[in-house]
Design a protein around this motif. Structure first.
Motif, PDB file in Angstrom:
ATOM      1  N   LYS A 331       0.671  -1.453  -0.376  1.00  8.83           N
ATOM      2  CA  LYS A 331      -0.398  -0.062   0.325  1.00  8.83           C
ATOM      3  C   LYS A 331       0.378   1.181  -0.282  1.00  8.83           C
ATOM      4  O   LYS A 331       0.585   2.265  -0.592  1.00  8.83           O
ATOM      5  CB  LYS A 331      -0.664   0.148   0.818  1.00  8.83           C
ATOM      6  CG  LYS A 331      -1.953  -0.724   1.322  1.00  8.83           C
ATOM      7  CD  LYS A 331      -2.888  -0.910   2.031  1.00  8.83           C
ATOM      8  CE  LYS A 331      -4.474  -1.956   2.349  1.00  8.83           C
ATOM      9  NZ  LYS A 331      -5.206  -1.800   2.886  1.00  8.83           N
ATOM     10  N   ASN A 332       2.167   1.210   1.031  1.00 11.38           N
ATOM     11  CA  ASN A 332       3.060   2.406   0.577  1.00 11.38           C
ATOM     12  C   ASN A 332       3.535   2.366  -0.669  1.00 11.38           C
ATOM     13  O   ASN A 332       3.565   3.575  -1.624  1.00 11.38           O
ATOM     14  CB  ASN A 332       3.617   1.966   1.850  1.00 11.38           C
ATOM     15  CG  ASN A 332       3.637   2.500   3.176  1.00 11.38           C
ATOM     16  OD1 ASN A 332       2.852   3.095   3.041  1.00 11.38           O
ATOM     17  ND2 ASN A 332       4.196   2.109   4.186  1.00 11.38           N
ATOM     18  N   ILE A 333       3.856   1.921  -1.419  1.00 14.71           N
ATOM     19  CA  ILE A 333       4.147   1.886  -3.362  1.00 14.71           C
ATOM     20  C   ILE A 333       2.986   2.475  -3.985  1.00 14.71           C
ATOM     21  O   ILE A 333       3.667   3.704  -4.300  1.00 14.71           O
ATOM     22  CB  ILE A 333       4.918   0.072  -3.374  1.00 14.71           C
ATOM     23  CG1 ILE A 333       6.320  -0.433  -2.635  1.00 14.71           C
ATOM     24  CG2 ILE A 333       5.131   1.234  -5.201  1.00 14.71           C
ATOM     25  CD1 ILE A 333       6.676  -1.649  -3.281  1.00 14.71           C
ATOM     26  N   VAL A 334       2.308   1.773  -3.277  1.00 13.42           N
ATOM     27  CA  VAL A 334       1.088   2.602  -4.414  1.00 13.42           C
ATOM     28  C   VAL A 334       0.822   4.042  -4.018  1.00 13.42           C
ATOM     29  O   VAL A 334       0.967   4.877  -5.119  1.00 13.42           O
ATOM     30  CB  VAL A 334      -0.358   1.755  -4.402  1.00 13.42           C
ATOM     31  CG1 VAL A 334      -1.519   2.909  -5.241  1.00 13.42           C
ATOM     32  CG2 VAL A 334      -0.315   0.200  -4.309  1.00 13.42           C
ATOM     33  N   SER A 335       0.956   4.115  -2.600  1.00 12.50           N
ATOM     34  CA  SER A 335       0.998   5.620  -2.563  1.00 12.50           C
ATOM     35  C   SER A 335       1.672   6.648  -2.351  1.00 12.50           C
ATOM     36  O   SER A 335       1.777   7.348  -3.305  1.00 12.50           O
ATOM     37  CB  SER A 335       0.651   5.537  -0.563  1.00 12.50           C
ATOM     38  OG  SER A 335      -0.347   5.192  -0.503  1.00 12.50           O
ATOM     39  N   GLU A 336       2.897   5.888  -2.495  1.00 16.24           N
ATOM     40  CA  GLU A 336       4.241   7.053  -3.313  1.00 16.24           C
ATOM     41  C   GLU A 336       3.744   7.147  -4.844  1.00 16.24           C
ATOM     42  O   GLU A 336       4.150   7.737  -5.325  1.00 16.24           O
ATOM     43  CB  GLU A 336       5.572   5.815  -2.817  1.00 16.24           C
ATOM     44  CG  GLU A 336       6.792   7.099  -3.075  1.00 16.24           C
ATOM     45  CD  GLU A 336       7.881   6.206  -2.466  1.00 16.24           C
ATOM     46  OE1 GLU A 336       8.770   6.762  -3.100  1.00 16.24           O
ATOM     47  OE2 GLU A 336       8.299   5.135  -1.658  1.00 16.24           O
ATOM     48  N   ILE A 337       4.335   5.951  -5.058  1.00 17.26           N
ATOM     49  CA  ILE A 337       3.014   6.367  -6.385  1.00 17.26           C
ATOM     50  C   ILE A 337       2.725   6.692  -7.431  1.00 17.26           C
ATOM     51  O   ILE A 337       2.586   8.130  -8.270  1.00 17.26           O
ATOM     52  CB  ILE A 337       3.257   5.275  -7.474  1.00 17.26           C
ATOM     53  CG1 ILE A 337       4.568   4.095  -7.277  1.00 17.26           C
ATOM     54  CG2 ILE A 337       2.795   5.452  -8.761  1.00 17.26           C
ATOM     55  CD1 ILE A 337       4.518   2.232  -7.797  1.00 17.26           C
ATOM     56  N   LYS A 338       1.304   6.816  -6.159  1.00 14.04           N
ATOM     57  CA  LYS A 338       0.470   8.358  -6.438  1.00 14.04           C
ATOM     58  C   LYS A 338       0.224   9.640  -6.157  1.00 14.04           C
ATOM     59  O   LYS A 338       0.095  10.172  -6.252  1.00 14.04           O
ATOM     60  CB  LYS A 338      -1.025   7.557  -6.056  1.00 14.04           C
ATOM     61  CG  LYS A 338      -1.516   6.621  -7.051  1.00 14.04           C
ATOM     62  CD  LYS A 338      -3.083   6.425  -5.986  1.00 14.04           C
ATOM     63  CE  LYS A 338      -3.833   4.766  -6.739  1.00 14.04           C
ATOM     64  NZ  LYS A 338      -4.488   4.314  -5.815  1.00 14.04           N
ATOM     65  N   GLY A 339       1.981   9.980  -5.068  1.00 11.03           N
ATOM     66  CA  GLY A 339       1.947  11.001  -4.526  1.00 11.03           C
ATOM     67  C   GLY A 339       1.274  11.600  -3.263  1.00 11.03           C
ATOM     68  O   GLY A 339       1.074  12.828  -3.168  1.00 11.03           O
ATOM     69  N   LYS A 340       0.314  10.283  -3.195  1.00 11.07           N
ATOM     70  CA  LYS A 340      -0.382  10.344  -1.785  1.00 11.07           C
ATOM     71  C   LYS A 340       0.321  10.185  -0.302  1.00 11.07           C
ATOM     72  O   LYS A 340       0.878   9.351  -0.195  1.00 11.07           O
ATOM     73  CB  LYS A 340      -1.408   9.596  -1.793  1.00 11.07           C
ATOM     74  CG  LYS A 340      -2.403  10.096  -3.349  1.00 11.07           C
ATOM     75  CD  LYS A 340      -3.503   9.288  -2.957  1.00 11.07           C
ATOM     76  CE  LYS A 340      -4.750   9.485  -4.075  1.00 11.07           C
ATOM     77  NZ  LYS A 340      -5.999   8.298  -3.771  1.00 11.07           N
ATOM     78  N   ARG A 341       0.070  11.092   0.644  1.00 10.88           N
ATOM     79  CA  ARG A 341       0.627  11.269   1.995  1.00 10.88           C
ATOM     80  C   ARG A 341      -0.211  10.800   2.738  1.00 10.88           C
ATOM     81  O   ARG A 341      -1.335  11.883   2.093  1.00 10.88           O
ATOM     82  CB  ARG A 341       1.318  12.231   2.194  1.00 10.88           C
ATOM     83  CG  ARG A 341       3.106  11.808   1.570  1.00 10.88           C
ATOM     84  CD  ARG A 341       3.764  12.435   1.983  1.00 10.88           C
ATOM     85  NE  ARG A 341       5.618  12.374   1.602  1.00 10.88           N
ATOM     86  CZ  ARG A 341       6.550  12.095   2.090  1.00 10.88           C
ATOM     87  NH1 ARG A 341       5.817  10.830   2.923  1.00 10.88           N
ATOM     88  NH2 ARG A 341       7.832  11.304   1.635  1.00 10.88           N
ATOM     89  N   PRO A 342      -0.575  10.569   4.044  1.00 19.31           N
ATOM     90  CA  PRO A 342       1.243  10.046   4.599  1.00 19.31           C
ATOM     91  C   PRO A 342       1.014   8.603   4.172  1.00 19.31           C
ATOM     92  O   PRO A 342      -0.104   7.714   4.167  1.00 19.31           O
ATOM     93  CB  PRO A 342       0.513   9.918   6.365  1.00 19.31           C
ATOM     94  CG  PRO A 342      -0.552   9.759   5.999  1.00 19.31           C
ATOM     95  CD  PRO A 342      -1.183  11.133   5.170  1.00 19.31           C
ATOM     96  N   TYR A 343       1.914   7.617   4.477  1.00 23.46           N
ATOM     97  CA  TYR A 343       1.970   6.602   4.118  1.00 23.46           C
ATOM     98  C   TYR A 343       1.990   5.963   5.607  1.00 23.46           C
ATOM     99  O   TYR A 343       2.101   6.111   6.818  1.00 23.46           O
ATOM    100  CB  TYR A 343       4.115   5.985   3.984  1.00 23.46           C
ATOM    101  CG  TYR A 343       4.516   6.852   2.386  1.00 23.46           C
ATOM    102  CD1 TYR A 343       5.565   7.319   2.125  1.00 23.46           C
ATOM    103  CD2 TYR A 343       3.083   7.302   1.692  1.00 23.46           C
ATOM    104  CE1 TYR A 343       5.582   7.953   1.444  1.00 23.46           C
ATOM    105  CE2 TYR A 343       3.418   7.869   0.412  1.00 23.46           C
ATOM    106  CZ  TYR A 343       4.602   7.959  -0.121  1.00 23.46           C
ATOM    107  OH  TYR A 343       5.352   8.636  -1.118  1.00 23.46           O
ATOM    108  N   LEU A 344       1.490   3.813   4.949  1.00 19.97           N
ATOM    109  CA  LEU A 344       1.378   4.229   5.951  1.00 19.97           C
ATOM    110  C   LEU A 344       2.331   3.241   7.654  1.00 19.97           C
ATOM    111  O   LEU A 344       4.014   3.319   6.377  1.00 19.97           O
ATOM    112  CB  LEU A 344       0.303   2.931   6.073  1.00 19.97           C
ATOM    113  CG  LEU A 344      -0.889   2.776   5.294  1.00 19.97           C
ATOM    114  CD1 LEU A 344      -1.537   1.433   4.707  1.00 19.97           C
ATOM    115  CD2 LEU A 344      -1.736   3.556   6.409  1.00 19.97           C
TER     116      LEU A 344
END
Length: 415
Positions: A331-344
């Protein structure tokens, strides 16, 4: 996105990422899972495999209920699976060297698991069997069977298990039950099972109530327990202890420790004193250099990493922890690719656990509640079914579970 290792954490990360594959493809990413085997092993069953007689189930039957084809678990997901030995990981160049080729990555998930740690004890690796894979379990089963079958009336077969963590305790209880059953079936040799550990108690780090119950159960089954006894060297049929004692054996099985997979030894990462890779809260590996070329975008999950809980204790290497870590890393990889924060962030907690101790008897701890005996054994089976349902279609999961249940009901002795 490359995932190395298809154990509990790696397979879970692949499945979570696979369900997001359309979004990831739209951003130019593909998902690759790499493992040296074509199957995923349900390691909590290895102690059962080690003690299931050939009359109860043959090799293929046992493999079908313990080792599941990876490609079937990934069916319907856009995840490429590569069966290959991993030769080297170059984090500076973001490259994975395989047997016949190499691939590059933008994101890497290290889920290579652990391997047996023999702690450089002279003679131990050469003289002992280990229990880390399906084939290890078959070796133990065959070795025990051949010794009992070839030993004359009234002679003794001595089995020593080094390491009294959960694996050692599970194996000791089940072997003791199996040997008792073989004696009832007319095999005239005497047998003994001895469990040795350097710690003050078996099951070091577990709830004291669990330790007491497990100790009583093992002693009731006839297992000898030697604690605060460290194996210093091993020679033919003899284990030399630090106290000066010498323990004779016909079969020595080592379950006394693990370390990070040797493939990761050359990585410029920080290792904890347990011999596993340190990770941050987001499960990013910690590198020795701050230079981005030293790593970056490398996540670690499962037995290869060491995470400490709020009390500073290492999180136990259990399946539930690896599965949760695999989910968070994905899920953190997906968030990082999408440029979303905060990471889990991974916040370790005390996970429920079940320790089988011979036959249809297990000790389960769920929060403050402890359940023992046959009910604990039933809970163990339900946990196995729940896991199968999480990695394969429901009908297939149920068929495999029922097939395994039939085998292990026939194999398990009520005690």
């Amino acid at each position: 996105i490359v995932i190395l290792g298809a154990g509990f954490g790696g397979l879970r990360a692949a499945i979570v990422l696979g369900k997001k594959s359309r979004e990831l493809r739209n951003k130019g990413y593909q998902i690759t899972l790499i493992d040296k085997n074509s199957y995923h092993t349900y390691t909590p069953l290895l102690y059962e495999i080690s003690t299931t007689s050939k009359e109860t189930a043959n090799y293929l039957d046992l493999k079908s209920v313990t080792a599941y084809p990876i490609e079937k678990s990934l069916k319907g997901l856009s995840v490429e699976f590569i069966e290959s030995e991993i030769k080297n990981i170059n984090v500076a160049k973001s490259t994975i060297e395989l047997e016949n080729n190499s691939i590059t990555y933008d994101y890497l998930v290290l889920a290579l698991g652990s391997e047996t740690n023999f702690f450089n004890i002279p003679g131990l690796q050469e003289k002992a069997l280990e229990l880390k894979s399906f084939y290890d379990a078959i070796k133990i089963r065959d070795a025990v069977w051949e010794m009992v079958e070839s030993t004359a009336q009234n002679e003794t077969v001595d089995i020593v298990i080094g390491g009294a963590g959960s694996t050692g305790v599970e194996l000791a209880g089940e072997i003791q039950e199996w040997l008792s059953q073989l004696k009832k079936e007319g095999y005239g040799c005497r047998t003994s099972v001895t469990l040795i550990d350097a710690a003050p108690d078996i099951l070091g780090g577990f709830d004291p109530r669990i330790i007491k119950i497990a100790s009583q159960r093992l002693k009731k089954l006839g297992t000898s327990i030697l604690t605060e006894e460290k194996i210093e060297k091993v020679e033919d049929n003899k284990a030399y202890l630090a106290s000066g004692k010498i323990v004779s054996f016909d079969l020595l099985i080592w379950t006394g420790g693990v370390k990070a997979n040797s493939i990761a030894e050359k990585l410029p990462v920080k290792y904890e004193k347990q011999g596993r890779i340190g990770v941050l809260g987001e499960l990013l590996c910690t590198f020795k250099k701050s230079d981005p070329e030293a790593g970056g975008n490398v996540y670690g999950v499962g037995d290869i990493v060491c995470v400490h809980d709020s009390y500073g204790k290492p999180v136990p290497m259990v399946a539930r922890a690896a599965i949760i870590q695999g989910t968070i890393a994905a899920k953190n990889i997906v968030s990082e690719i999408k440029g979303k924060r905060p990471y889990l962030k991974y916040n370790p907690k005390e996970y429920p656990y079940i320790i089988p101790v011979g036959g249809k008897y297990a000790i389960a701890k769920i929060g403050p509640i402890i359940i023992t005996g046959f009910l604990g054994w039933i809970l163990k089976g339900l946990v196995e079914l729940n896991y199968l349902l999480s990695i394969m279609p429901n009908i297939r999961a149920l068929r495999i579970w029922l097939r395994g249940l039939k085998i292990f009901i026939q194999n398990d002795r009520l005690g």
